[in-house]
Design a protein around this motif. Sequence first.
Motif, PDB file in Angstrom:
ATOM      1  N   GLY A   1       6.288  -1.986  -0.356  1.00  0.00           N
ATOM      2  CA  GLY A   1       5.998  -3.394  -0.072  1.00  0.00           C
ATOM      3  C   GLY A   1       6.538  -4.263  -1.180  1.00  0.00           C
ATOM      4  N   GLU A   2       6.163  -5.525  -1.135  1.00  0.00           N
ATOM      5  CA  GLU A   2       6.684  -6.498  -2.095  1.00  0.00           C
ATOM      6  C   GLU A   2       6.416  -6.085  -3.540  1.00  0.00           C
ATOM      7  OE1 GLU A   2       8.464  -9.235  -1.503  1.00  0.00           O
ATOM      8  OE2 GLU A   2       8.478  -8.834   0.654  1.00  0.00           O
ATOM      9  N   ARG A   3       5.259  -5.472  -3.766  1.00  0.00           N
ATOM     10  CA  ARG A   3       4.887  -5.120  -5.135  1.00  0.00           C
ATOM     11  C   ARG A   3       5.149  -3.655  -5.451  1.00  0.00           C
ATOM     12  NH1 ARG A   3      -0.613  -7.590  -4.211  1.00  0.00           N
ATOM     13  NH2 ARG A   3       0.025  -9.648  -3.539  1.00  0.00           N
ATOM     14  N   GLY A   4       5.748  -2.935  -4.538  1.00  0.00           N
ATOM     15  CA  GLY A   4       6.035  -1.524  -4.794  1.00  0.00           C
ATOM     16  C   GLY A   4       7.495  -1.229  -4.548  1.00  0.00           C
ATOM     17  N   LEU A   5       7.753  -0.016  -4.123  1.00  0.00           N
ATOM     18  CA  LEU A   5       9.118   0.399  -3.851  1.00  0.00           C
ATOM     19  C   LEU A   5       9.689  -0.405  -2.678  1.00  0.00           C
ATOM     20  CD1 LEU A   5      11.268   2.707  -4.428  1.00  0.00           C
ATOM     21  CD2 LEU A   5      10.233   3.862  -2.467  1.00  0.00           C
TER      22      LEU A   5
ATOM     23  N   THR B   1       3.388   7.096  -2.576  1.00  0.00           N
ATOM     24  CA  THR B   1       4.193   6.058  -3.236  1.00  0.00           C
ATOM     25  C   THR B   1       3.833   4.699  -2.653  1.00  0.00           C
ATOM     26  OG1 THR B   1       5.998   7.659  -3.377  1.00  0.00           O
ATOM     27  CG2 THR B   1       6.568   5.335  -3.744  1.00  0.00           C
ATOM     28  N   ARG B   2       3.666   3.743  -3.553  1.00  0.00           N
ATOM     29  CA  ARG B   2       3.347   2.397  -3.071  1.00  0.00           C
ATOM     30  C   ARG B   2       4.629   1.683  -2.671  1.00  0.00           C
ATOM     31  NH1 ARG B   2      -1.934   1.235  -3.906  1.00  0.00           N
ATOM     32  NH2 ARG B   2      -1.662  -0.951  -3.384  1.00  0.00           N
TER      33      ARG B   2
ATOM     34  N   LEU C   1      10.453  11.205  -2.911  1.00  0.00           N
ATOM     35  CA  LEU C   1       9.911  10.208  -3.842  1.00  0.00           C
ATOM     36  C   LEU C   1       8.945  10.897  -4.806  1.00  0.00           C
ATOM     37  CD1 LEU C   1       9.086   7.400  -1.235  1.00  0.00           C
ATOM     38  CD2 LEU C   1      11.025   7.447  -2.819  1.00  0.00           C
ATOM     39  N   PRO C   2       8.886  10.433  -6.069  1.00  0.00           N
ATOM     40  CA  PRO C   2       8.030  11.115  -7.060  1.00  0.00           C
ATOM     41  C   PRO C   2       6.588  11.277  -6.588  1.00  0.00           C
ATOM     42  CG  PRO C   2       9.334   9.384  -8.098  1.00  0.00           C
ATOM     43  CD  PRO C   2       9.602   9.294  -6.633  1.00  0.00           C
ATOM     44  N   GLU C   3       6.068  10.278  -5.915  1.00  0.00           N
ATOM     45  CA  GLU C   3       4.673  10.389  -5.464  1.00  0.00           C
ATOM     46  C   GLU C   3       4.563  10.625  -3.965  1.00  0.00           C
ATOM     47  OE1 GLU C   3       1.719   7.726  -7.606  1.00  0.00           O
ATOM     48  OE2 GLU C   3       3.639   6.819  -8.159  1.00  0.00           O
TER      49      GLU C   3
ATOM     50  N   ASP D   1       0.854  -1.178   0.000  1.00  0.00           N
ATOM     51  CA  ASP D   1       0.000   0.000   0.000  1.00  0.00           C
ATOM     52  C   ASP D   1       0.897   1.239   0.000  1.00  0.00           C
ATOM     53  OD1 ASP D   1      -2.267   1.683   0.293  1.00  0.00           O
ATOM     54  OD2 ASP D   1      -3.304   0.073   1.360  1.00  0.00           O
ATOM     55  N   THR D   2       0.325   2.401   0.199  1.00  0.00           N
ATOM     56  CA  THR D   2       1.138   3.626   0.144  1.00  0.00           C
ATOM     57  C   THR D   2       1.957   3.777   1.429  1.00  0.00           C
ATOM     58  OG1 THR D   2      -0.556   4.966   1.176  1.00  0.00           O
ATOM     59  CG2 THR D   2      -0.623   4.786  -1.235  1.00  0.00           C
TER      60      THR D   2
END
Length: 304
Positions: A185-189, A182-183, A176-178, A142-143
Amino acid sequence: LLQLYQPLNFLGVVYRELRQSLTDLENIQGLLSLRPEIEDVPGARPLVVRGGTVRFENVHFAYDERRPILKGVSFEIPAGHKVAVVGPSGSGKSTLVRLLFRFYEVTGGSITIDGQDVRAVTQLSLRRAIGVVPQDTVLFNDTVAVNIAYGRPGASREEIEAAARTAQIHDFIASLPEGYDTRVGERGLKLSGGEKQRVAIARVMLKNPPVLVLDEATSALDTRTEQALQEALERVAAGRTTLVIAHRLSTVIDADEIVVLEDGRVVERGTHAQLLARHGLYAEMWRRQQEVREEAEPGGMVPA
Ligand code: ATP
């Protein structure tokens, strides 16, 4: 070949997805330590924290009754003080924390907070009263904002930012850009070990518990990261009853008392200076750690 590759590739995706779900599940289980066999006693009352004095009184414990792990451990953390537990790997340090949270029950002796046995109070109130900065922080997919707000669901963006500033991670997030959206975790940054710990510190700032457990990471961080982290840890620990589980010795120097555990028993206790002067196990552990540091960073700053 392509025909063969595509189904294999598809299987790879399915496998990764499956593994990911399992990892998430494990993480959440690890976090909440779901152990349904431990229940509130009938008539359990919520813990009432006044100052937050934590007391281990002749604590005995075994995961398996044939192999005792803690053999009569006693020490107290007076309200607002900081006590560090050090000792060789496997000496029982993390076990003390699991017992404080009542993930397991002592087999002898007691653990109290402001005189109330952890077995007699509701588990919800017990876990609300204690904050943890764990060795390895679990981040949700998540963010950043949501990940920090996990410390207090419903926290406003201002509160989240204030917590991140205290934890010395705001500037990083802002870069960070967002930003906070910014997201991760495993599927994000992916965050580094030090960054994840600072997210954990921000969570604790929001939770604002009277009692704090710092489970220091085993892995060494570079000196600059370590210094930033130390500052953040000092801020979050200020005014709280703090139990430091030290796998390295960098956070223990300023502790009010250091308890040295060996094979489930307290073998030494005192301040850093007192323990060095004893030339016992602690002094030996300290000496060895300095040697490792010297090798890693010749001529570098060594905490004295
Ligand atoms: P380290 O510094 O390596 O983290 P530690 O001092 O924190 O070590 P503990 O994790 O408290 O040590 O473990 C103490 C002993 O209990 C070890 O011998 C370990 O193998 C054993 N132990 C830990 N968890 C369990 C468990 N869930 N079931 C059985 N034995 C366990």
